[in-house]
Structures are given as structure tokens and as C-alpha cells.
Design a protein around this motif. Structure first.
Motif, PDB file in Angstrom:
ATOM      1  N   ILE A 129      54.912  90.867  64.753  1.00 49.62           N
ATOM      2  CA  ILE A 129      55.346  91.683  65.290  1.00 49.62           C
ATOM      3  C   ILE A 129      54.158  92.784  65.661  1.00 49.62           C
ATOM      4  O   ILE A 129      53.521  93.343  66.439  1.00 49.62           O
ATOM      5  CB  ILE A 129      56.730  92.253  65.533  1.00 49.62           C
ATOM      6  N   SER A 130      53.980  92.989  64.224  1.00 54.62           N
ATOM      7  CA  SER A 130      52.672  94.421  64.318  1.00 54.62           C
ATOM      8  C   SER A 130      51.082  93.250  64.674  1.00 54.62           C
ATOM      9  O   SER A 130      50.764  93.679  65.545  1.00 54.62           O
ATOM     10  CB  SER A 130      52.567  94.340  62.724  1.00 54.62           C
ATOM     11  N   PHE A 131      50.862  92.043  64.597  1.00 55.80           N
ATOM     12  CA  PHE A 131      50.207  91.406  65.255  1.00 55.80           C
ATOM     13  C   PHE A 131      49.853  91.512  66.166  1.00 55.80           C
ATOM     14  O   PHE A 131      48.498  91.913  66.903  1.00 55.80           O
ATOM     15  CB  PHE A 131      50.309  89.919  64.567  1.00 55.80           C
ATOM     16  N   VAL A 132      50.717  91.207  67.441  1.00 50.82           N
ATOM     17  CA  VAL A 132      50.884  91.152  68.639  1.00 50.82           C
ATOM     18  C   VAL A 132      50.810  92.541  69.400  1.00 50.82           C
ATOM     19  O   VAL A 132      50.361  93.255  70.246  1.00 50.82           O
ATOM     20  CB  VAL A 132      52.323  90.383  69.074  1.00 50.82           C
ATOM     21  N   ALA A 133      51.240  93.552  68.496  1.00 44.14           N
ATOM     22  CA  ALA A 133      51.399  95.079  69.206  1.00 44.14           C
ATOM     23  C   ALA A 133      49.730  95.226  68.885  1.00 44.14           C
ATOM     24  O   ALA A 133      49.694  96.788  69.129  1.00 44.14           O
ATOM     25  CB  ALA A 133      52.670  95.521  68.036  1.00 44.14           C
ATOM     26  N   LYS A 134      48.921  94.509  67.996  1.00 49.21           N
ATOM     27  CA  LYS A 134      47.840  94.918  67.592  1.00 49.21           C
ATOM     28  C   LYS A 134      47.408  95.672  67.002  1.00 49.21           C
ATOM     29  O   LYS A 134      46.531  96.617  66.644  1.00 49.21           O
ATOM     30  CB  LYS A 134      47.048  95.286  69.204  1.00 49.21           C
ATOM     31  N   PRO A 136      45.535  96.912  63.792  1.00 49.08           N
ATOM     32  CA  PRO A 136      44.281  96.645  63.032  1.00 49.08           C
ATOM     33  C   PRO A 136      44.688  95.747  61.630  1.00 49.08           C
ATOM     34  O   PRO A 136      43.661  95.271  61.359  1.00 49.08           O
ATOM     35  CB  PRO A 136      43.150  97.929  63.046  1.00 49.08           C
ATOM     36  N   THR A 137      45.679  96.275  61.135  1.00 48.66           N
ATOM     37  CA  THR A 137      45.894  95.786  59.621  1.00 48.66           C
ATOM     38  C   THR A 137      46.741  94.316  59.844  1.00 48.66           C
ATOM     39  O   THR A 137      46.422  93.605  58.530  1.00 48.66           O
ATOM     40  CB  THR A 137      45.990  96.869  58.794  1.00 48.66           C
ATOM     41  N   ALA A 138      47.519  94.255  60.706  1.00 52.33           N
ATOM     42  CA  ALA A 138      48.246  93.403  60.820  1.00 52.33           C
ATOM     43  C   ALA A 138      47.403  91.803  61.018  1.00 52.33           C
ATOM     44  O   ALA A 138      47.208  90.972  60.490  1.00 52.33           O
ATOM     45  CB  ALA A 138      49.062  92.941  62.196  1.00 52.33           C
ATOM     46  N   LEU A 142      45.607  87.828  59.106  1.00 51.88           N
ATOM     47  CA  LEU A 142      46.411  86.812  59.613  1.00 51.88           C
ATOM     48  C   LEU A 142      45.407  86.389  60.343  1.00 51.88           C
ATOM     49  O   LEU A 142      44.695  85.130  59.852  1.00 51.88           O
ATOM     50  CB  LEU A 142      47.647  87.190  61.109  1.00 51.88           C
ATOM     51  N   ILE A 143      44.072  86.959  60.744  1.00 47.48           N
ATOM     52  CA  ILE A 143      43.095  86.332  61.135  1.00 47.48           C
ATOM     53  C   ILE A 143      41.890  86.103  60.032  1.00 47.48           C
ATOM     54  O   ILE A 143      41.440  85.046  59.475  1.00 47.48           O
ATOM     55  CB  ILE A 143      41.883  87.308  61.640  1.00 47.48           C
ATOM     56  N   PHE A 161      42.016  93.439  51.670  1.00 46.32           N
ATOM     57  CA  PHE A 161      42.526  94.579  51.311  1.00 46.32           C
ATOM     58  C   PHE A 161      40.539  95.030  51.288  1.00 46.32           C
ATOM     59  O   PHE A 161      39.342  94.540  50.903  1.00 46.32           O
ATOM     60  CB  PHE A 161      42.780  95.052  50.356  1.00 46.32           C
ATOM     61  N   PRO A 162      40.556  96.802  51.406  1.00 49.36           N
ATOM     62  CA  PRO A 162      39.701  97.739  51.359  1.00 49.36           C
ATOM     63  C   PRO A 162      38.910  97.342  50.300  1.00 49.36           C
ATOM     64  O   PRO A 162      38.676  96.925  49.199  1.00 49.36           O
ATOM     65  CB  PRO A 162      40.673  99.149  51.273  1.00 49.36           C
TER      66      PRO A 162
END
Length: 382
Positions: A129-134, A136-138, A142-143, A161-162
Motif C-alpha cells: 500500500i505504501s508502494f502504490v501510494a508512491k 519514496p522509501t517503499a 521494493l525496487i 538503506f541510507p
């Protein structure tokens, strides 16, 4: 001697290890339990009644023409009771793989505990859901995770991670996930590296057809004692024969527990190795092809009346194995979501402190359930 039941399989939306493909967002795996002559008769009746051209049913052609869509609906209706269909939202499936390869290796000493409380569903739905909401961290998670698994280059885990030395906040689940990876990156990297030594796993590590085939066969084994399996040419299944060959003439019955009250059969009885057929030569494969193409089309074109009719007719065929988003899994007003959010926080806290993730965890989770019953949260929905 028990007669084997023929099961025919075909798929739609296959993109291999690329589960972020925007052109084909769903993967559909359809199966139909039907005798060869019955399949031949059903296809002949459909072609004759609807005056279809040619002698072969091609689902991709039938669903894309309004004139032949009525034939598709007719076939779905005729297959009620003899078909099982798995639908997988591929981005959600990738988020599920994320749990499997990032969290599970660290928690493997007591995996059943975390599966029983549905931590995997909480994390995968949250990531999706975080990914489809765009977020940036999600998106980055996944990418980069897909790239990591496809290339099997564990040095790229650093990109999840950073930069080294930069602190990660832990106020939200995405930051907690990053912190968890950072604390356990060496173990995660070792587990992923070891996967390359398993036959057939390295090449098709993220694809879904082998998994769908295995669990669909376990489903059919509850209805039929012996199975004879026919598949359209499937490179992932062809490249991973060992797991299916181990089920030839398998007489024992083993179940694996998923959650607190759900079990799946882990064994099935094949009468011989899987047979791979050209769809032109198999009417059973053609029927499975039409079923998989029609459901994939319906999910990709939800605004069309034909799509709604397909889904409505196929409801009884949809497998409990379907991988579809569920917002309830992350609704903190729901007991399981609230408890899993607390479990994630506890796992991260222990990871940062380098404490055992498992000592006393069962007791901690029991206390969470008691606390929830006594003081259920009432969170305002935004």
C-alpha cells in the motif's frame, strides 16, 4: 487401483522475476479437473454453439473481442465445480517475497509463531500500500529488493538503506523495516547467497508459477487421491523438477500450519511426472488458458461490464491461495494489525539492543492480546 484424476493448468500474466511490471500487474494460474474426452466435447460444443473460427481456443483472442466474450462467460459457467483459479497481485506478491527473504531468515528458529499472528500479511500489505501510494522509501525498498534477488548480488543489499553512519529514525514501520535490515544485513545476505546453490531457485527466485502449481495441487489432493498433471510449457516448472518428482506415488499425508486455525496439505500423490503439452494438442489446456486469460483481463480492465461478469461467475473458483491486497491487515483498529505493529516495534528495539528476538516473545505476544482486550485502541481514521 485408484484412477488418477487429470488436472490441466495454464497461466496468464507471466513476467518471470519481474513482479513490478506495470503492463501486466496480475498473474493468474488456472486449473481444471476434467477427463480428456470431456474436455474435447466441451471445446467442440463451445466452438459449434458460438460459431468460433478454428479448432483451438485462444483466451487472449476471445476476451479481446466483444463478439466472443459471451462464449467466455458460457465456458466459465460450465467450469463451476471443476476449476480452481489463483490470482496474484504481483506487487503484493513481491512484498510477500520481501518478508520471506528479509525477515524469515532472521526469525526462522520460530517462524511458525510469526506466521500464526500474520506478521507476514501485515508487513507485505503495508509495503504494498505504501508502494502504490508512491512513498519514496517503499518504492526504493521494493525496487532494490527485486534487483537484489534477480541479480543475486548481495553487495547491493547496502542500497536498501541510507549511507553507512547515517542514523535511521524508527517512528514509522518503513523506518523500522530499514533498521531491521541494517541490524541483520549479514545474516540476510548469507541466506540469499545460499539460495543460489539450490537447483532451479536462483534462476526463477521471484516467479510465481511453481509456487501456484504446488499449492494448487495440494488443494486438488483434498478431492482426488491420485493426480495426473498436464501443464502448458512452463520453463520455471521444467527447471525445478525435484519438488514435483518427490510427490510421485506419495502415500503419506503431511499438513503445515498457517496461522492459528488454518492448515494446508504439504503432500500430494502424482501418478507420474508432470506432462508438458502444446495447447494446440490439448483441449484441457485450452480451457485452462481461457479461464486464466479471462480473469487476468477482468482484473486489468475492471471498468468493463464483461470483466465484472467474469469475476462474478468465477467467485466459486477463486482459490484461498489468491494474493490480493487487504487494507484490514494494516488497520490499527483491528486486533491483528495493532498487535503486529507492536511486534514489529519490539523486534526492532531488540535488534538495535542486540537482544534475542525470540526469548520471551511468545509471552510478550500473549500479553499484547490481553492488553488489547482490556484496552482496545480507538484510533481516528484519516
Amino acid at each position: 487401483m485408484v484412477e488418477a484424476q487429470e488436472i490441466y493448468f495454464d497461466e496468464s500474466g507471466f513476467t518471470g522475476n519481474d513482479l513490478l511490471n506495470d503492463d501486466q500487474p496480475v498473474f493468474v494460474y488456472a486449473s481444471v479437473a476434467i477427463k480428456p474426452q470431456q474436455a474435447t466435447d466441451l471445446v467442440a460444443e463451445m466452438i459449434s454453439f458460438f460459431r468460433l473460427q478454428g479448432n483451438e481456443l485462444k483466451g487472449s483472442n476471445l476476451v479481446s473481442h466483444r463478439r466472443s466474450q459471451s462464449a467466455v462467460l458460457w465456458l466459465i459457467e460450465r467450469c463451476k465445480g471443476i476449476a480452481s483459479i489463483v490470482i496474484a497481485n504481483k506487487k503484493l506478491a513481491l512484498a510477500g517475497k520481501f518478508y520471506e527473504y528479509i525477515f524469515e531468515p532472521v526469525l526462522q528458529a520460530d517462524n511458525s509463531l510469526f506466521y500464526s499472528v500474520r506478521l507476514h500479511r501485515f508487513l507485505s500489505n503495508f509495503l504494498y500500500i505504501s508502494f502504490v501510494a508512491k512513498d519514496p522509501t517503499a518504492e526504493a525498498l521494493l525496487i532494490e529488493f527485486q534487483t537484489l534477488m534477480r541479480n543475486q548480488d548481495t553487495s547491493s543489499i547496502q542500497r536498501l538503506f541510507p549511507a553507512q553512519g547515517q542514523l535511521i529514525a524508527v517512528e514509522d514501520p518503513l523506518s523500522q523495516i530499514l533498521t531491521f535490515i541494517l541490524c541483520h544485513k549479514e545474516k540476510i545476505a548469507r541466506e540469499i547467497k545460499d539460495l543460489g546453490d539450490i537447483d532451479g531457485v536462483r534462476k526463477w527466485i521471484l516467479e510465481l508459477s511453481s509456487t501456484c502449481l504446488f499449492w494448487t495441487l495440494s488443494f486438488w489432493s483434498e478431492q482426488f487421491e491420485v493426480l495426473k498433471v498436464y501443464c502448458d510449457d512452463s520453463k520455471p516448472v521444467i527447471d525445478s523438477p525435484a519438488v514435483f518428482e518427490a510427490m510421485i506415488a506419495r502415500q503419506d499425508t503431511i499438513y503445515i500450519k498457517f496461522g492459528s486455525d488454518h492448515e494446508r496439505r504439504l503432500t500430494f500423490n502424482l501418478n507420474d511426472p508432470i506432462t508438458f503439452l502444446d495447447s494446440k494438442k490439448s483441449h484441457g489446456i485450452q480451457i485452462a488458458d481461457v479461464l486464466s486469460c479471462s480473469i487476468a483481463y477482468a482484473f486489468n480492465h475492471p471498468e468493463e461490464p464483461f470483466s465484472k461478469q467474469c469475476i462474478d461467475l468465477a467467485q466459486t473458483m477463486l482459490s484461498p491461495l489468491c494474493i490480493l491486497p487487504d487494507h484490514n491487515e494494516i488497520d490499527l483498529n483491528q486486533k491483528h494489525a495493532f498487535i503486529n505493529a507492536m511486534i514489529l516495534t519490539e523486534l526492532v528495539s531488540r535488534s538495535v539492543k542486540k537482544e534475542s528476538l525470540l526469548d520471551g516473545m511468545r509471552e510478550y505476544i500473549q500479553k499484547l492480546y490481553i492488553y488489547y482486550e482490556l484496552f482496545p485502541p480507538k484510533l481516528e481514521r484519516k
